[in-house]
Design a protein around this motif. Structure first.
Motif, PDB file in Angstrom:
ATOM      1  N   ASP A  44      43.611 -27.858  39.997  1.00 18.76           N
ATOM      2  CA  ASP A  44      43.990 -28.074  41.407  1.00 18.76           C
ATOM      3  C   ASP A  44      42.870 -27.630  42.347  1.00 18.76           C
ATOM      4  O   ASP A  44      42.589 -28.298  43.346  1.00 18.76           O
ATOM      5  CB  ASP A  44      45.286 -27.318  41.741  1.00 18.76           C
ATOM      6  N   GLU A  45      42.211 -26.512  42.022  1.00 13.50           N
ATOM      7  CA  GLU A  45      41.090 -26.045  42.843  1.00 13.50           C
ATOM      8  C   GLU A  45      39.902 -27.002  42.733  1.00 13.50           C
ATOM      9  O   GLU A  45      39.211 -27.248  43.719  1.00 13.50           O
ATOM     10  CB  GLU A  45      40.668 -24.643  42.402  1.00 13.50           C
ATOM     11  N   ILE A  46      39.685 -27.553  41.534  1.00 12.85           N
ATOM     12  CA  ILE A  46      38.596 -28.520  41.345  1.00 12.85           C
ATOM     13  C   ILE A  46      38.843 -29.761  42.188  1.00 12.85           C
ATOM     14  O   ILE A  46      37.955 -30.245  42.884  1.00 12.85           O
ATOM     15  CB  ILE A  46      38.432 -28.882  39.859  1.00 12.85           C
ATOM     16  N   ILE A  47      40.065 -30.281  42.151  1.00 12.75           N
ATOM     17  CA  ILE A  47      40.403 -31.487  42.914  1.00 12.75           C
ATOM     18  C   ILE A  47      40.289 -31.212  44.415  1.00 12.75           C
ATOM     19  O   ILE A  47      39.774 -32.034  45.168  1.00 12.75           O
ATOM     20  CB  ILE A  47      41.805 -31.998  42.533  1.00 12.75           C
ATOM     21  N   GLU A  48      40.731 -30.035  44.841  1.00  9.19           N
ATOM     22  CA  GLU A  48      40.682 -29.682  46.267  1.00  9.19           C
ATOM     23  C   GLU A  48      39.243 -29.581  46.772  1.00  9.19           C
ATOM     24  O   GLU A  48      38.965 -29.885  47.932  1.00  9.19           O
ATOM     25  CB  GLU A  48      41.402 -28.343  46.466  1.00  9.19           C
ATOM     26  N   SER A  49      38.329 -29.186  45.894  1.00  9.07           N
ATOM     27  CA  SER A  49      36.936 -29.016  46.321  1.00  9.07           C
ATOM     28  C   SER A  49      36.051 -30.195  45.910  1.00  9.07           C
ATOM     29  O   SER A  49      34.832 -30.086  45.930  1.00  9.07           O
ATOM     30  CB  SER A  49      36.370 -27.709  45.736  1.00  9.07           C
ATOM     31  N   ILE A  66      23.821 -52.476  39.693  1.00  5.08           N
ATOM     32  CA  ILE A  66      24.822 -51.547  39.172  1.00  5.08           C
ATOM     33  C   ILE A  66      25.944 -51.393  40.186  1.00  5.08           C
ATOM     34  O   ILE A  66      25.726 -51.449  41.395  1.00  5.08           O
ATOM     35  CB  ILE A  66      24.187 -50.174  38.850  1.00  5.08           C
ATOM     36  N   ARG A  67      27.129 -51.231  39.662  1.00  9.24           N
ATOM     37  CA  ARG A  67      28.309 -50.921  40.465  1.00  9.24           C
ATOM     38  C   ARG A  67      28.800 -49.574  39.930  1.00  9.24           C
ATOM     39  O   ARG A  67      29.140 -49.466  38.761  1.00  9.24           O
ATOM     40  CB  ARG A  67      29.353 -52.013  40.260  1.00  9.24           C
ATOM     41  N   ILE A  68      28.802 -48.550  40.791  1.00  8.08           N
ATOM     42  CA  ILE A  68      29.102 -47.193  40.326  1.00  8.08           C
ATOM     43  C   ILE A  68      29.974 -46.449  41.333  1.00  8.08           C
ATOM     44  O   ILE A  68      29.850 -46.646  42.544  1.00  8.08           O
ATOM     45  CB  ILE A  68      27.780 -46.427  40.061  1.00  8.08           C
ATOM     46  N   SER A  69      30.893 -45.632  40.812  1.00  6.96           N
ATOM     47  CA  SER A  69      31.709 -44.722  41.632  1.00  6.96           C
ATOM     48  C   SER A  69      31.499 -43.314  41.099  1.00  6.96           C
ATOM     49  O   SER A  69      31.322 -43.115  39.895  1.00  6.96           O
ATOM     50  CB  SER A  69      33.191 -45.076  41.541  1.00  6.96           C
ATOM     51  N   LEU A  70      31.569 -42.338  42.002  1.00  5.54           N
ATOM     52  CA  LEU A  70      31.304 -40.955  41.621  1.00  5.54           C
ATOM     53  C   LEU A  70      32.350 -40.019  42.206  1.00  5.54           C
ATOM     54  O   LEU A  70      33.035 -40.354  43.175  1.00  5.54           O
ATOM     55  CB  LEU A  70      29.924 -40.520  42.139  1.00  5.54           C
ATOM     56  N   LYS A  71      32.434 -38.836  41.629  1.00  5.00           N
ATOM     57  CA  LYS A  71      33.203 -37.725  42.198  1.00  5.00           C
ATOM     58  C   LYS A  71      32.254 -36.536  42.198  1.00  5.00           C
ATOM     59  O   LYS A  71      31.637 -36.224  41.179  1.00  5.00           O
ATOM     60  CB  LYS A  71      34.453 -37.414  41.379  1.00  5.00           C
ATOM     61  N   VAL A  72      32.123 -35.884  43.354  1.00  2.41           N
ATOM     62  CA  VAL A  72      31.225 -34.745  43.492  1.00  2.41           C
ATOM     63  C   VAL A  72      32.079 -33.505  43.708  1.00  2.41           C
ATOM     64  O   VAL A  72      32.883 -33.445  44.637  1.00  2.41           O
ATOM     65  CB  VAL A  72      30.246 -34.942  44.672  1.00  2.41           C
ATOM     66  N   GLN A  73      31.884 -32.512  42.832  1.00  2.00           N
ATOM     67  CA  GLN A  73      32.630 -31.261  42.914  1.00  2.00           C
ATOM     68  C   GLN A  73      31.773 -30.197  43.585  1.00  2.00           C
ATOM     69  O   GLN A  73      30.684 -29.885  43.116  1.00  2.00           O
ATOM     70  CB  GLN A  73      33.036 -30.791  41.513  1.00  2.00           C
ATOM     71  N   SER A  76      33.717 -25.025  46.996  1.00  2.00           N
ATOM     72  CA  SER A  76      34.820 -24.589  47.858  1.00  2.00           C
ATOM     73  C   SER A  76      35.359 -25.771  48.657  1.00  2.00           C
ATOM     74  O   SER A  76      34.717 -26.816  48.749  1.00  2.00           O
ATOM     75  CB  SER A  76      34.345 -23.494  48.824  1.00  2.00           C
ATOM     76  N   LYS A  77      36.520 -25.550  49.256  1.00  2.00           N
ATOM     77  CA  LYS A  77      37.115 -26.583  50.106  1.00  2.00           C
ATOM     78  C   LYS A  77      36.247 -26.828  51.340  1.00  2.00           C
ATOM     79  O   LYS A  77      36.077 -27.963  51.777  1.00  2.00           O
ATOM     80  CB  LYS A  77      38.525 -26.155  50.510  1.00  2.00           C
ATOM     81  N   LYS A  78      35.663 -25.769  51.885  1.00  2.00           N
ATOM     82  CA  LYS A  78      34.803 -25.888  53.061  1.00  2.00           C
ATOM     83  C   LYS A  78      33.567 -26.733  52.732  1.00  2.00           C
ATOM     84  O   LYS A  78      33.158 -27.585  53.518  1.00  2.00           O
ATOM     85  CB  LYS A  78      34.378 -24.501  53.536  1.00  2.00           C
ATOM     86  N   ALA A  79      33.003 -26.518  51.557  1.00  2.00           N
ATOM     87  CA  ALA A  79      31.840 -27.307  51.136  1.00  2.00           C
ATOM     88  C   ALA A  79      32.236 -28.768  50.928  1.00  2.00           C
ATOM     89  O   ALA A  79      31.469 -29.678  51.246  1.00  2.00           O
ATOM     90  CB  ALA A  79      31.242 -26.730  49.859  1.00  2.00           C
ATOM     91  N   ALA A  80      33.441 -29.011  50.412  1.00  2.00           N
ATOM     92  CA  ALA A  80      33.923 -30.380  50.231  1.00  2.00           C
ATOM     93  C   ALA A  80      34.092 -31.081  51.581  1.00  2.00           C
ATOM     94  O   ALA A  80      33.794 -32.274  51.713  1.00  2.00           O
ATOM     95  CB  ALA A  80      35.243 -30.385  49.458  1.00  2.00           C
ATOM     96  N   GLU A  81      34.552 -30.343  52.587  1.00  2.00           N
ATOM     97  CA  GLU A  81      34.686 -30.915  53.929  1.00  2.00           C
ATOM     98  C   GLU A  81      33.318 -31.302  54.487  1.00  2.00           C
ATOM     99  O   GLU A  81      33.158 -32.360  55.105  1.00  2.00           O
ATOM    100  CB  GLU A  81      35.393 -29.926  54.856  1.00  2.00           C
ATOM    101  N   GLU A  82      32.330 -30.451  54.263  1.00  2.00           N
ATOM    102  CA  GLU A  82      30.972 -30.764  54.718  1.00  2.00           C
ATOM    103  C   GLU A  82      30.446 -31.997  53.977  1.00  2.00           C
ATOM    104  O   GLU A  82      29.823 -32.876  54.580  1.00  2.00           O
ATOM    105  CB  GLU A  82      30.028 -29.583  54.473  1.00  2.00           C
TER     106      GLU A  82
END
Length: 143
Positions: A44-49, A66-73, A76-82
């Motif tokens: 849950d913390e990983i998904i939130e951030s 190329i056609r590509i999708s990514l997830k960047v972890q 923190s939640k604050k870093a994810a917002e940035e």
């Protein structure tokens, strides 16, 4: 008789000292193991951030695209917002990195790991607060 009592006292002191050292060592080991387990983030913390990078279609260094999708972890939640605010910069980095690669360089685990590592470093340089923990490829097609 005195020497037997003296010998018994010394043996008792040594036995108590060894037991005390053993208990202290056991407590230290248990404390170290406890902190290691609590450092791991929950899913849950990983998904939130984490931030999803929507599908990007771009040319590679060859005639293919190329056609590509990514997830960047992030860390923190604050870093994810940035990171969400910097989505255009992240897209630019992904497109720029891919434009330098050939399909052969992206083949296999090593190629994908190298690409993820390069993105982690480049995106991490953008961040003002927090850092990038991991970049995941969630979708990937070369044509």
């Amino acid at each position: 008789m005195k020497s037997k009592n003296k010998l018994l006292t010394i043996m008792l002191i040594i036995l108590v000292s060894i037991t005390l050292v053993g208990v202290v060592a056991l407590l230290i080991v248990m404390q170290l193991n406890k902190t290691d387990e609590s450092d791991e983030p929950t899913i849950d913390e990983i998904i939130e951030s984490s931030v999803d990078i929507p599908e990007i279609t771009t040319n590679l260094a060859s005639n293919k695209f190329i056609r590509i999708s990514l997830k960047v972890q992030a860390d923190s939640k604050k870093a994810a917002e940035e990171l969400t605010k910097r989505d255009f910069q992240v897209n630019n980095i992904v497109i720029t990195e891919l434009s330098e690669l050939t399909p052969e360089e992206l083949e296999g685990k090593e190629g994908k790991a190298m690409f993820e590592s390069a993105l982690k470093t480049k995106i991490g340089e953008l961040m003002d607060s927090g850092e990038i923990q991991q970049v995941y490829i969630t979708s990937y097609i070369i044509q």
